[in-house]
Design a protein around this motif. Structure first.
Motif, PDB file in Angstrom:
ATOM      1  N   ALA A   1     -21.982  16.973 -20.830  1.00  0.00           N
ATOM      2  CA  ALA A   1     -22.846  18.096 -21.185  1.00  0.00           C
ATOM      3  C   ALA A   1     -23.246  18.085 -22.659  1.00  0.00           C
ATOM      4  CB  ALA A   1     -22.146  19.414 -20.851  1.00  0.00           C
ATOM      5  N   THR A   2     -22.599  17.260 -23.475  1.00  0.00           N
ATOM      6  CA  THR A   2     -22.859  17.300 -24.927  1.00  0.00           C
ATOM      7  C   THR A   2     -23.352  15.972 -25.483  1.00  0.00           C
ATOM      8  OG1 THR A   2     -20.500  16.871 -25.287  1.00  0.00           O
ATOM      9  CG2 THR A   2     -21.220  19.164 -25.346  1.00  0.00           C
ATOM     10  N   VAL A   3     -22.631  14.894 -25.209  1.00  0.00           N
ATOM     11  CA  VAL A   3     -22.941  13.610 -25.860  1.00  0.00           C
ATOM     12  C   VAL A   3     -24.336  13.093 -25.485  1.00  0.00           C
ATOM     13  CG1 VAL A   3     -22.246  11.192 -26.078  1.00  0.00           C
ATOM     14  CG2 VAL A   3     -20.517  13.017 -26.158  1.00  0.00           C
ATOM     15  N   PRO A   4     -24.699  12.987 -24.184  1.00  0.00           N
ATOM     16  CA  PRO A   4     -26.055  12.515 -23.872  1.00  0.00           C
ATOM     17  C   PRO A   4     -27.142  13.466 -24.389  1.00  0.00           C
ATOM     18  CG  PRO A   4     -24.635  12.341 -21.953  1.00  0.00           C
ATOM     19  CD  PRO A   4     -23.895  13.157 -22.958  1.00  0.00           C
ATOM     20  N   LEU A   5     -26.831  14.773 -24.413  1.00  0.00           N
ATOM     21  CA  LEU A   5     -27.809  15.730 -24.930  1.00  0.00           C
ATOM     22  C   LEU A   5     -28.063  15.467 -26.416  1.00  0.00           C
ATOM     23  CD1 LEU A   5     -29.335  18.087 -23.588  1.00  0.00           C
ATOM     24  CD2 LEU A   5     -27.609  19.621 -24.512  1.00  0.00           C
ATOM     25  N   TYR A   6     -26.985  15.203 -27.140  1.00  0.00           N
ATOM     26  CA  TYR A   6     -27.118  14.849 -28.559  1.00  0.00           C
ATOM     27  C   TYR A   6     -27.875  13.523 -28.705  1.00  0.00           C
ATOM     28  CZ  TYR A   6     -25.774  13.475 -33.303  1.00  0.00           C
ATOM     29  OH  TYR A   6     -25.797  13.073 -34.617  1.00  0.00           O
ATOM     30  N   GLY A   7     -27.556  12.570 -27.824  1.00  0.00           N
ATOM     31  CA  GLY A   7     -28.258  11.287 -27.873  1.00  0.00           C
ATOM     32  C   GLY A   7     -29.742  11.427 -27.601  1.00  0.00           C
ATOM     33  N   ALA A   8     -30.118  12.316 -26.672  1.00  0.00           N
ATOM     34  CA  ALA A   8     -31.543  12.534 -26.388  1.00  0.00           C
ATOM     35  C   ALA A   8     -32.244  13.159 -27.575  1.00  0.00           C
ATOM     36  CB  ALA A   8     -31.691  13.418 -25.158  1.00  0.00           C
ATOM     37  N   ALA A   9     -31.547  14.074 -28.270  1.00  0.00           N
ATOM     38  CA  ALA A   9     -32.151  14.699 -29.455  1.00  0.00           C
ATOM     39  C   ALA A   9     -32.323  13.702 -30.577  1.00  0.00           C
ATOM     40  CB  ALA A   9     -31.286  15.873 -29.906  1.00  0.00           C
ATOM     41  N   ARG A  10     -31.407  12.713 -30.676  1.00  0.00           N
ATOM     42  CA  ARG A  10     -31.451  11.712 -31.753  1.00  0.00           C
ATOM     43  C   ARG A  10     -32.058  10.388 -31.307  1.00  0.00           C
ATOM     44  NH1 ARG A  10     -30.857  14.404 -36.472  1.00  0.00           N
ATOM     45  NH2 ARG A  10     -29.145  15.919 -36.340  1.00  0.00           N
ATOM     46  N   THR A  11     -32.569  10.364 -30.040  1.00  0.00           N
ATOM     47  CA  THR A  11     -33.129   9.130 -29.455  1.00  0.00           C
ATOM     48  C   THR A  11     -32.161   7.967 -29.584  1.00  0.00           C
ATOM     49  OG1 THR A  11     -34.312   8.543 -31.481  1.00  0.00           O
ATOM     50  CG2 THR A  11     -35.501   9.893 -29.862  1.00  0.00           C
ATOM     51  N   ASN A  12     -30.902   8.218 -29.325  1.00  0.00           N
ATOM     52  CA  ASN A  12     -29.867   7.194 -29.358  1.00  0.00           C
ATOM     53  C   ASN A  12     -29.675   6.664 -27.941  1.00  0.00           C
ATOM     54  OD1 ASN A  12     -27.300   5.859 -29.281  1.00  0.00           O
ATOM     55  ND2 ASN A  12     -26.750   6.861 -31.200  1.00  0.00           N
ATOM     56  N   GLY A  13     -30.160   5.463 -27.682  1.00  0.00           N
ATOM     57  CA  GLY A  13     -30.152   4.905 -26.346  1.00  0.00           C
ATOM     58  C   GLY A  13     -28.765   4.732 -25.766  1.00  0.00           C
ATOM     59  N   ARG A  14     -27.786   4.380 -26.581  1.00  0.00           N
ATOM     60  CA  ARG A  14     -26.428   4.186 -26.070  1.00  0.00           C
ATOM     61  C   ARG A  14     -25.822   5.488 -25.574  1.00  0.00           C
ATOM     62  NH1 ARG A  14     -23.510   0.001 -30.365  1.00  0.00           N
ATOM     63  NH2 ARG A  14     -24.881  -1.802 -29.940  1.00  0.00           N
ATOM     64  N   LEU A  15     -26.017   6.536 -26.325  1.00  0.00           N
ATOM     65  CA  LEU A  15     -25.485   7.828 -25.892  1.00  0.00           C
ATOM     66  C   LEU A  15     -26.231   8.345 -24.667  1.00  0.00           C
ATOM     67  CD1 LEU A  15     -24.898   9.631 -29.322  1.00  0.00           C
ATOM     68  CD2 LEU A  15     -23.285   8.299 -27.952  1.00  0.00           C
ATOM     69  N   ILE A  16     -27.529   8.135 -24.646  1.00  0.00           N
ATOM     70  CA  ILE A  16     -28.320   8.557 -23.481  1.00  0.00           C
ATOM     71  C   ILE A  16     -27.834   7.844 -22.224  1.00  0.00           C
ATOM     72  CG2 ILE A  16     -30.609   8.371 -22.424  1.00  0.00           C
ATOM     73  CD1 ILE A  16     -31.794   8.945 -25.195  1.00  0.00           C
ATOM     74  N   ALA A  17     -27.519   6.558 -22.344  1.00  0.00           N
ATOM     75  CA  ALA A  17     -27.118   5.765 -21.185  1.00  0.00           C
ATOM     76  C   ALA A  17     -25.787   6.206 -20.594  1.00  0.00           C
ATOM     77  CB  ALA A  17     -27.047   4.295 -21.576  1.00  0.00           C
ATOM     78  N   LEU A  18     -25.002   6.990 -21.340  1.00  0.00           N
ATOM     79  CA  LEU A  18     -23.716   7.458 -20.827  1.00  0.00           C
ATOM     80  C   LEU A  18     -23.853   8.534 -19.760  1.00  0.00           C
ATOM     81  CD1 LEU A  18     -21.654   7.738 -24.142  1.00  0.00           C
ATOM     82  CD2 LEU A  18     -21.381   6.017 -22.350  1.00  0.00           C
ATOM     83  N   SER A  19     -25.010   9.178 -19.681  1.00  0.00           N
ATOM     84  CA  SER A  19     -25.145  10.341 -18.791  1.00  0.00           C
ATOM     85  C   SER A  19     -24.874   9.995 -17.334  1.00  0.00           C
ATOM     86  CB  SER A  19     -26.539  10.961 -18.943  1.00  0.00           C
ATOM     87  OG  SER A  19     -27.542  10.009 -18.601  1.00  0.00           O
ATOM     88  N   GLY A  20     -25.426   8.882 -16.856  1.00  0.00           N
ATOM     89  CA  GLY A  20     -25.229   8.503 -15.461  1.00  0.00           C
ATOM     90  C   GLY A  20     -23.780   8.189 -15.118  1.00  0.00           C
ATOM     91  N   PRO A  21     -23.129   7.266 -15.836  1.00  0.00           N
ATOM     92  CA  PRO A  21     -21.715   6.986 -15.538  1.00  0.00           C
ATOM     93  C   PRO A  21     -20.814   8.197 -15.659  1.00  0.00           C
ATOM     94  CG  PRO A  21     -22.655   5.259 -16.913  1.00  0.00           C
ATOM     95  CD  PRO A  21     -23.678   6.329 -16.833  1.00  0.00           C
ATOM     96  N   LEU A  22     -21.068   9.063 -16.634  1.00  0.00           N
ATOM     97  CA  LEU A  22     -20.235  10.253 -16.784  1.00  0.00           C
ATOM     98  C   LEU A  22     -20.374  11.182 -15.576  1.00  0.00           C
ATOM     99  CD1 LEU A  22     -20.793  11.064 -20.567  1.00  0.00           C
ATOM    100  CD2 LEU A  22     -18.620  10.429 -19.492  1.00  0.00           C
ATOM    101  N   MET A  23     -21.603  11.350 -15.088  1.00  0.00           N
ATOM    102  CA  MET A  23     -21.809  12.205 -13.911  1.00  0.00           C
ATOM    103  C   MET A  23     -21.152  11.601 -12.676  1.00  0.00           C
ATOM    104  SD  MET A  23     -22.858  14.943 -12.539  1.00  0.00           S
ATOM    105  CE  MET A  23     -23.769  15.672 -13.908  1.00  0.00           C
ATOM    106  N   LEU A  24     -21.270  10.296 -12.497  1.00  0.00           N
ATOM    107  CA  LEU A  24     -20.622   9.633 -11.364  1.00  0.00           C
ATOM    108  C   LEU A  24     -19.104   9.762 -11.448  1.00  0.00           C
ATOM    109  CD1 LEU A  24     -22.837   6.415 -11.180  1.00  0.00           C
ATOM    110  CD2 LEU A  24     -22.792   8.277  -9.528  1.00  0.00           C
ATOM    111  N   GLY A  25     -18.566   9.646 -12.666  1.00  0.00           N
ATOM    112  CA  GLY A  25     -17.130   9.803 -12.838  1.00  0.00           C
ATOM    113  C   GLY A  25     -16.671  11.210 -12.529  1.00  0.00           C
ATOM    114  N   GLN A  26     -17.464  12.202 -12.933  1.00  0.00           N
ATOM    115  CA  GLN A  26     -17.111  13.592 -12.641  1.00  0.00           C
ATOM    116  C   GLN A  26     -17.087  13.830 -11.134  1.00  0.00           C
ATOM    117  OE1 GLN A  26     -19.910  16.615 -13.945  1.00  0.00           O
ATOM    118  NE2 GLN A  26     -18.249  17.960 -14.567  1.00  0.00           N
ATOM    119  N   PHE A  27     -18.094  13.302 -10.440  1.00  0.00           N
ATOM    120  CA  PHE A  27     -18.124  13.433  -8.982  1.00  0.00           C
ATOM    121  C   PHE A  27     -16.904  12.770  -8.343  1.00  0.00           C
ATOM    122  CE2 PHE A  27     -19.325  11.204  -4.993  1.00  0.00           C
ATOM    123  CZ  PHE A  27     -19.336  12.314  -4.158  1.00  0.00           C
ATOM    124  N   LEU A  28     -16.515  11.594  -8.832  1.00  0.00           N
ATOM    125  CA  LEU A  28     -15.370  10.878  -8.277  1.00  0.00           C
ATOM    126  C   LEU A  28     -14.094  11.715  -8.379  1.00  0.00           C
ATOM    127  CD1 LEU A  28     -13.985   8.329  -7.164  1.00  0.00           C
ATOM    128  CD2 LEU A  28     -13.806   7.512  -9.535  1.00  0.00           C
TER     129      LEU A  28
END
Length: 664
Positions: free
Chosen positions: A21-48
């Motif tokens: 809820a925080t890191v990818p949002l910060y990455g999107a605001a700063r256009t940081n591709g690495r942080l943005i890319a974490l959103s998918g794996p983090l959501m999949l991990g939460q579901f698991l």
């Protein structure tokens, strides 16, 4: 040990949710591709991890682990396996686990199938989904822990509410949750779009299938609940405008408006602000239903919790989510371009009228549901808002909507011709008169509004036939070519026809069953016969029977028509011991023209038994209509034009059209 694993999995899901809820949002605001890319794996991990917790709770129910407080309070070793499984979500704590499981499932589906979305936008959508999950995980872990231990463990559990020990109620909550939680995707898309300040037709194209999926599940869940009330509660009705029933109906109305509004936005790049607002309000209505069911403000068979502390927590969640999203909307909505223009008399105009009527209807249900609660809180006065209020205010709105549904598909986009559409609709007017005439022939005199309802349903069916003939060019091309053209039309068009056809059947069923039901409340001795409409019901007596976890008294009624045997009906009065409760099991024999319905009651001490006997004309058409509506949604969902939200990349050198159109 396994319950502790489930508890620990919920804690890990919470931690992953906070990061998502925080890191990818910060990455999107700063256009940081690495942080943005974490959103998918983090959501999949939460579901698991939530899935692990759900499996651990399911295991505790299946093995009857009464050292878990939740299992001890809601299960019993003698319950059939189906009800042990459904017992997982037949209570407050377990239903929250299911809620978060579905929430993270939808987030995972967006992560997997949303790769065509701009990465920063996708990260924001998933961040909002994670925020919602974090809120419910906090609520669960701090106020409603499903894995709390009970030591020493009792030898036996209290059992599940017998009213919930039914196949219909086993699947009703999961379907409703799929609908409720599915609307969170539209909410997340809306909030993400408002954060970016950009919105375009492709946004509507991408969000619409998610809304359609949620709408289908919500429709099926509401219908299944009404069907359960019809055959299980023994009063012969299927809807009573109960506050918790209304809590599921309000998001359905808002979601229906959102579906039609998204069409205008996709086709004409119009109604942007209104569509985003509907996306926020639809999920807000779902959260409101959660508050009503779990806050303790209502006493109902549907209500899960009566703890005021839990209600305060949900109220805070409700205020933050709804208030925060509406504040964001107020701040950012002005930045959205108005979009395309259209004449009031047009396909878009008809869809706007549809939205207005559905929104007013949702507001009526909202006021009628919450007014008694507000008045009780502010003044202590007790008032009841029942079916008469809703029928007087709701029926005229739906009548106007049915009229508009006949005209809308025949109007052109951007600028339509109302007089031309009216001339084309003369067969629909004829169908309406035929429907009224048939009602008079079959049932005779009745309320004026009943004949009006039949006329409107006939009008809608006739209008669908006219639209089919116009789109297939029947009468203007050879018949074989017209048929090929008809069956070659997109599935989305067929989905619209099926959904509207289902609405027509629904109106037929509601009107006939509410207006021409035959009801007999009688005391019968064995051998007595009662005429119920065109049928004769002979009471044969009662006998004791035993079920897997109950005992029952079963009555027998032989049904004849014109002296010929038709069927036997076997209603029951069931007695459960864990927990102690008596329930009614109606006996129903469905016919094309209506249902024969029998309920056996208590003895009077003189060898007679009370009985409630009905003939309810066309009542099964209510659920047939909903099935057609859901089928229509499935047809539309299978249409590739609606299922695929953004074009797939064919070659790296080709420029890609952005999902979000700049507002400035």
């Amino acid at each position: 040990m396994i319950p502790e694993i489930g508890h620990f999995a919920l804690i890990l899901a919470l931690l992953l949710g906070v990061i998502a809820a925080t890191v990818p949002l910060y990455g999107a605001a700063r256009t940081n591709g690495r942080l943005i890319a974490l959103s998918g794996p983090l959501m999949l991990g939460q579901f698991l991890f939530v899935a692990i917790a759900f499996a651990a709770l399911m295991h505790a129910y299946l093995i009857s682990d009464f050292s878990v407080l939740n299992v001890a309070e809601n299960s019993h070793s003698l319950k059939p396996v189906l009800y042990k499984i459904s017992g997982v979500w037949g209570n407050h704590e377990g239903s929250l686990v299911l809620w978060v499981l579905i929430l993270t499932l939808f987030g995972s589906l967006v992560a997997l199938f949303g790769r065509a979305l701009p990465p920063s936008f996708r990260a924001r959508v998933l961040a909002v989904q994670a925020m919602i999950a974090v809120a419910f995980l906090l609520f669960m872990l701090f106020t409603s822990n499903p894995f709390e231990r009970l030591l020493p463990a009792p030898l036996e559990g209290r059992g599940l509410n017998p009213l919930l020990q039914d196949p219909g109620l086993a699947f009703h909550p999961p379907l409703l949750y799929l609908g409720y939680v599915g609307l969170s995707v539209a909410f997340s898309f809306a909030v993400a779009a408002l954060i970016e300040g950009r919105l375009g037709p492709v946004w509507a194209r991408w969000v619409r299938p998610w809304v359609l999926l949620a709408w289908m599940a919500l429709s099926a869940g509401i219908a299944l609940g009404s069907w359960w009330a019809y055959y299980e509660l023994g009063w012969g009705g299927w809807w009573f405008w109960d506050p918790v029933e209304n809590a599921s109906f309000m998001p359905w109305l808002a979601a229906t408006a959102l579906l039609h509004s998204a069409i205008v936005m996709e086709k004409r790049d119009a109604l942007k602000r209104w569509t985003v607002l509907l996306a926020i309000l639809s999920f807000s209505m779902s959260l409101l239903g959660t508050f009503l069911v779990r806050s303790g403000v209502l006493t109902s068979v549907h209500a899960f919790a009566v703890d005021p502390e839990r209600g305060v927590f949900i109220l805070i969640l409700l205020g933050v989510s709804i208030g925060g999203s509406l504040a964001l909307y107020a701040w950012r909505a002005q930045a959205l371009e108005p979009g395309g223009l259209f004449a009031p008399i047009s396909r878009e105009g008809a869809l706007v009228l549809n939205n207005v009527l559905l929104s007013i209807a949702a507001a009526v249900v909202f006021v009628g549901t919450l007014y008694p609660l507000f008045l009780d809180t502010l003044t202590g006065a007790k008032v009841s808002v029942g079916p008469p209020f809703f029928e007087i205010s709701f029926v005229p709105l739906m009548s106007l909507l049915l009229v508009a549904l006949g005209f809308g598909p025949l109007l052109a986009w951007k600028r339509g011709n109302l007089s031309r559409a009216a001339k084309l609709l003369w067969p629909a007017i004829t169908t309406a008169f035929i429907a009224v005439l048939l009602a008079w022939i079959i049932w005779g005199a009745g309320p004026v509004m009943a004949f009006a309802g039949f006329g409107l349903a006939g009008w809608l069916l006739g209008a669908i036939a006219v639209d089919m003939a116009q789109k297939a060019q029947i009468g203007r091309t050879p018949f074989a070519k017209a048929l090929r053209r008809l069956f070659g039309l997109p599935r989305g068009v067929w989905g619209m026809w099926l959904a509207h056809l289902g609405l027509g059947f629904l109106v037929f069923g509601i009107t006939a069953s509410e207006s021409w039901t035959v009801e007999k409340l009688v005391l019968l001795a064995p051998g007595d016969t009662v005429a119920v409409g065109a049928y004769d019901m002979t009471f044969q007596g009662v006998e004791p029977v035993a079920g897997p976890n109950y005992t029952a008294v079963r009555g027998q009624f032989s049904v004849q028509k014109n002296g010929a045997f038709l069927t036997d009906l076997y209603p029951e009065q069931r007695s459960f011991s864990s927990p102690p409760m008596e329930t009614t099991e109606a006996a129903i024999y469905p016919l094309i023209g209506g249902d024969l319905y029998a309920v056996v009651g208590d003895p009077d001490g003189d060898g007679r038994w009370s009985a409630r006997l009905y003939f309810k004309p066309l009542i099964s058409w209510i659920w047939l209509g909903v099935c057609l509506m859901v089928l229509g949604g499935a047809f539309s969902l299978s249409d590739r034009r609606l299922r695929v939200g953004a074009p797939k990349r064919k070659a790296k050198s080709l420029p890609q059209k952005p999902l979000m159109d700049p507002a400035e």
